[in-house]
Design a protein around this motif. Sequence first.
Motif, short mmCIF file in Angstrom:
data_model
loop_
_atom_site.label_atom_id
_atom_site.label_comp_id
_atom_site.label_asym_id
_atom_site.label_seq_id
_atom_site.Cartn_x
_atom_site.Cartn_y
_atom_site.Cartn_z
N ALA A 526 -4.84 -0.10 -15.62
CA ALA A 526 -5.76 0.07 -14.71
C ALA A 526 -6.98 -0.70 -14.97
O ALA A 526 -7.89 -1.20 -14.12
CB ALA A 526 -6.12 1.63 -14.67
N LYS A 530 -4.22 -3.71 -12.85
CA LYS A 530 -2.86 -3.84 -12.20
C LYS A 530 -2.80 -2.33 -12.01
O LYS A 530 -1.89 -1.57 -12.52
CB LYS A 530 -2.00 -4.16 -13.43
CG LYS A 530 -1.98 -5.62 -13.71
CD LYS A 530 -0.78 -5.95 -14.96
CE LYS A 530 -0.99 -7.58 -15.27
NZ LYS A 530 -0.13 -7.82 -16.19
N ILE A 531 -3.56 -1.82 -10.87
CA ILE A 531 -3.19 -0.42 -10.42
C ILE A 531 -2.05 -0.28 -9.94
O ILE A 531 -1.64 1.13 -10.07
CB ILE A 531 -4.50 -0.09 -9.56
CG1 ILE A 531 -4.80 1.26 -9.16
CG2 ILE A 531 -4.20 -0.98 -8.28
CD1 ILE A 531 -5.26 1.90 -10.48
N ASP A 532 -1.34 -1.05 -9.18
CA ASP A 532 0.10 -0.62 -8.59
C ASP A 532 0.89 -0.29 -9.84
O ASP A 532 1.71 0.41 -9.69
CB ASP A 532 0.45 -1.67 -7.66
CG ASP A 532 -0.27 -1.76 -6.58
OD1 ASP A 532 -0.73 -0.69 -5.83
OD2 ASP A 532 -0.72 -2.96 -5.81
N GLU A 533 0.90 -1.18 -10.68
CA GLU A 533 1.90 -0.83 -11.95
C GLU A 533 1.47 0.39 -12.57
O GLU A 533 2.38 1.06 -13.07
CB GLU A 533 1.61 -2.13 -12.93
CG GLU A 533 2.55 -3.55 -12.46
CD GLU A 533 2.58 -4.41 -13.52
OE1 GLU A 533 2.70 -4.10 -14.56
OE2 GLU A 533 1.87 -5.48 -13.23
N LEU A 535 0.01 2.83 -11.17
CA LEU A 535 0.82 3.98 -10.23
C LEU A 535 2.04 4.32 -10.52
O LEU A 535 2.77 5.31 -10.50
CB LEU A 535 0.36 3.74 -8.77
CG LEU A 535 -1.14 4.03 -8.27
CD1 LEU A 535 -1.34 3.22 -6.94
CD2 LEU A 535 -1.01 5.56 -8.23
N ALA A 536 2.89 3.01 -10.65
CA ALA A 536 4.37 3.19 -11.03
C ALA A 536 4.57 3.90 -12.18
O ALA A 536 5.68 4.88 -12.32
CB ALA A 536 5.01 1.78 -11.00
N LYS A 539 4.18 7.57 -11.35
CA LYS A 539 5.26 8.33 -10.99
C LYS A 539 6.37 8.37 -12.00
O LYS A 539 7.02 9.40 -11.95
CB LYS A 539 5.69 7.27 -9.81
CG LYS A 539 6.78 7.90 -8.99
CD LYS A 539 6.42 9.19 -8.12
CE LYS A 539 7.48 9.73 -7.14
NZ LYS A 539 8.75 9.81 -7.80
N LEU A 560 -8.64 3.75 -9.74
CA LEU A 560 -8.54 3.39 -8.25
C LEU A 560 -9.95 3.34 -7.48
O LEU A 560 -10.11 2.35 -6.55
CB LEU A 560 -8.00 4.81 -7.32
CG LEU A 560 -6.39 4.97 -7.67
CD1 LEU A 560 -5.77 6.58 -7.44
CD2 LEU A 560 -5.66 4.04 -6.95
N GLU A 563 -10.97 -0.08 -7.96
CA GLU A 563 -10.30 -1.07 -6.97
C GLU A 563 -10.65 -1.04 -5.39
O GLU A 563 -9.96 -1.12 -4.66
CB GLU A 563 -8.75 -1.04 -7.18
CG GLU A 563 -8.29 -1.52 -8.58
CD GLU A 563 -8.69 -2.96 -8.96
OE1 GLU A 563 -8.30 -3.93 -7.85
OE2 GLU A 563 -9.26 -3.38 -9.98
N ARG A 565 -10.34 1.93 -4.00
CA ARG A 565 -9.28 2.80 -3.21
C ARG A 565 -9.89 4.06 -3.31
O ARG A 565 -9.08 4.83 -3.90
CB ARG A 565 -7.74 2.40 -3.68
CG ARG A 565 -7.47 0.93 -3.53
CD ARG A 565 -6.12 0.56 -4.47
NE ARG A 565 -5.11 1.27 -4.01
CZ ARG A 565 -3.82 0.75 -4.78
NH1 ARG A 565 -3.86 -0.42 -5.33
NH2 ARG A 565 -2.58 1.22 -4.19
N GLU A 568 -7.60 7.23 -2.07
CA GLU A 568 -6.53 7.45 -3.01
C GLU A 568 -7.01 8.10 -4.20
O GLU A 568 -6.34 9.16 -4.80
CB GLU A 568 -5.65 6.03 -3.30
CG GLU A 568 -4.94 5.39 -2.18
CD GLU A 568 -4.16 4.17 -2.78
OE1 GLU A 568 -3.19 4.30 -3.41
OE2 GLU A 568 -4.60 3.13 -2.14
#
Length: 703
Positions: A526, A530-533, A535-536, A539, A560, A563, A565, A568
Motif C-alpha cells: 500500500a 501497489k494498492i491493487d496487489e 487488495l488481492a 482478499k 485507498l 490513492e 479511492r 472504496e
Amino acid sequence: MSSPLDHGTYGEEFSLKILFGNVALSSKPLPFLSLSVYTQHPKTLMRRINLLRPPPSLLPATTLHSFTTLLPYNNGGSSSKPPKKGPTLTFTSNSRWVFTDNYLPPPEWIEPFNDLSDIASKIPQDLKPSPWVHQIMSLLLDGSVDMESRLDLFCNKFLIKLSPNFVSFVLKSMELQNRPDLALKFFTWAGKQNKYTHNLQCYVSLIDVLAINGDLDNVKSVFCKYRGMGFLMNVSAANSLIKSFGRLGMVEELLWVWRGMKENGVEPSLFTYNFLLNGLVNSVFIESAERVLEVMENGKIGPDVVTYNTMIKGYCQVGKTQKAFEKFRDMELRNVAPDKITYMTLIQACYAEGDFDLCLSLYHEMDENGLEIPPHAYSLVIGGLCKEGKCVEGYAVFEKMIQKGCKVNVAIYTALIDSNAKCGNMGEAMLLFERMKKEGLEPDVVTYGVVVNCMCKSGRLDEAMEYLEFCRVNGVAVNAMLYSSLIDGLGKAGRVHEAEKLFEEMVKKGCPPDSYCYNALIDALAKCGKIDEALAFFKRMEDEGCDQTVYTYTIMINGLFREHRNEEALKMWDMMIDKGITPTAAAFRALSIGLCLSGKVARACKILDELAPMGVIPETAFEDMLNVLCKAGRIKEACKLADGFVDRGREIPGRVRTVLINALRKAGNADLALKLMHSKIGIGYDRMGSVKRRVKFRILVES
C-alpha cells in the motif's frame, strides 16, 4: 524356578510323627506330596503343600499302610459331587514323602508383607514386601492381553488367593500410578476371586489412581459402588478421597465424604482440612473455602503454610490479588512463615496483571528472607522488567541470578536481548547473544526471531537475511515471527519484491502466515502505491481464514485514501463495522484525515458522532483533523470545524483555541497564529443588545 512356597529341598529331614505318629508303610508308591508343618501349637496344621515328584531312587521300598482320605478343593468353593473314595495315603516313619493322587488343599490368602506377627510395633517403611508382590507385578506389567487368565493360572498353580490388603498394596504401587486402565482391570479381576470382597482401602487406592490420571467417568463409577458397600469412614480414607475428588473438581462427592466423617465421629486432621480447602479452591468455590479457613483460624487445628498457600492460589485464580495479599500479611500476624510457593504464586499473579514493580519487590523480599529463588521466578521478574523497557534493572537481576549459582536459560537471554534491542541498545543485545552461545546455550527459533527483528528495525537487513540462511542450513525451524520481521523490514525499506518472494517461500515451506505477516506485506504494498496487489492479499487473507484485524483495515483505508479511492475507503470502513471489529483511534485518524483532505469534513464529524454509542471516543480526533486541514492550507474549513466542536459541546473553547494556534504554527502560518493568540476569537463574547454571543473562529479568516 522356585516359588515363595518352596520351603525346602529333597535333602531336608522332615517328620510327620507329630501329626500321625509311627505307622508301618505298605501298598504301592503314589505321587509324592511334601508337607511343611508348623508345630508351634497343637491345633496347627499344614501351612504349605507342594506337589513334588522325587527321583525314582528316593521312592520308599517298604510296605505301605492306609491313611486318611483328603477332600478335593474346588477353587475355594464346595463341590456338587460327593467325595470319591480317596486313595490310601501311606508313609514310613523315616520318610518325608506323603502319597496322594489328584486331591488339593484349599488355597491360602497371601498378604503383601513377609512378617505380620509384630506389625503393630513396626514402622510401615520397615516392612519388607513379600516375594509374591514382585511376581504378581511381573504378570501385570508384562503387557499381555490375557492378563486375567495368566493371573488365574498362576494363583491356581501355587494355591494362593490375593487378600484385600495385597490388592490395595498393588494398586498403590508406583508402577500402576500412571496405568489407570491396568489398575481397573486388576481391581475387577481380584473382585472375582472366590469368597473375596474388596475392603475400604481397595476402593480408596483405585480412586486415587484414577483421579491422578483424570479419569473422571471411572472415578464416578467406582465411587458409586463404594457408596453401596456401607464402609465406615476413617481419617486416612477420608483424606485420600477428599484429595482425589478435589483434584477432579467433584465437589458433591467431596462434601459427601466430609459429611460421612462428621456422621461417623471421625475428627478431621490438618491434612483433611488442607485437602478439603484445595478441592474447593480447584472447583472455584472460593467463598466456601473462606468459611473453612475461618473455622480453622478460630478452631483448635490452626492453618499452616499449605493452608494459606492454597487460599492465596484461589484468590489469584479468580483475579482477587488484593485479597491474596491480605492473606499474605495475615500469615505474618499468625507467625506462619511464607515459603517459596507463597511468593511464586504472588509473583505469577502480579506478572499476569502487568504489575512488574511488585514482582520485583516480592523477589527482593524472598532474597532478604533467605529463601531459595527458583529459575522460574527469575524468568518472571527479568521478563517483566524487560517488557517495561527496564533493561538495566533486568540485567541487574540477571547478574544476581548468576552469582547465586542459578543456571540461566534461553528464555531469560532472549528477553534481555529483545529488551535491549527495543531500547536501541543493539550493541548490548548482540553481546548478550554471543555470550549465550559461548555459555553453551543453543539459541532457539524465538531467539533468532528476536535477533532478526532487532536487525530489521535497525536497518541491518543483509545481516538479518544471513541469519535466515543460517537457520535454513542448520535445520533451525523458521517460524512466522522470523518471516514476518524480515517481510516487514524489507517492505519498509522499499524492497517489496523481495518481501513478496519471502512470503511465497514461507507458504511453500508449510509455515502458515499469520495476521502480522499479512499486515506487514499489505502495508508495504500500500505504501509503495501497489494498492491493487494489497487488495488481492487482503482478499487472500480472508479466503485462507486468517483474521483481518483492525490494523489490517486501517492499512487498507489509509492506502485507498492515498490513492484517492475515497468511496472504496469508506466501504472498507463500513465492512469493518459490519464485521463487529471495534475501530481504534488510529483507524478513525486514517479515515478522518482522508475525509478532511477530500473535502468531506462533515462526513468525518458524522462518523465521529456514530462512534460515541460504541464506546469509542478518540481523544485526539479533532486535534488530528485541525492539524491536517491547517497543513493543507484549508484554514477556513479548520475554523468551521473548530466552531462545530465548540457548538456541539465536544470541547471547551480554550482547548480548541490552543490546538488551532498550534496547528497554524506547525503549518507555517505564524501570522494567523499570532492574530488568534492576541485576540478574543473563540473565547470572547460580543454583546448585541441584551444577547451575548461567543466570537466565532471563522472571524479569523473573515476579518
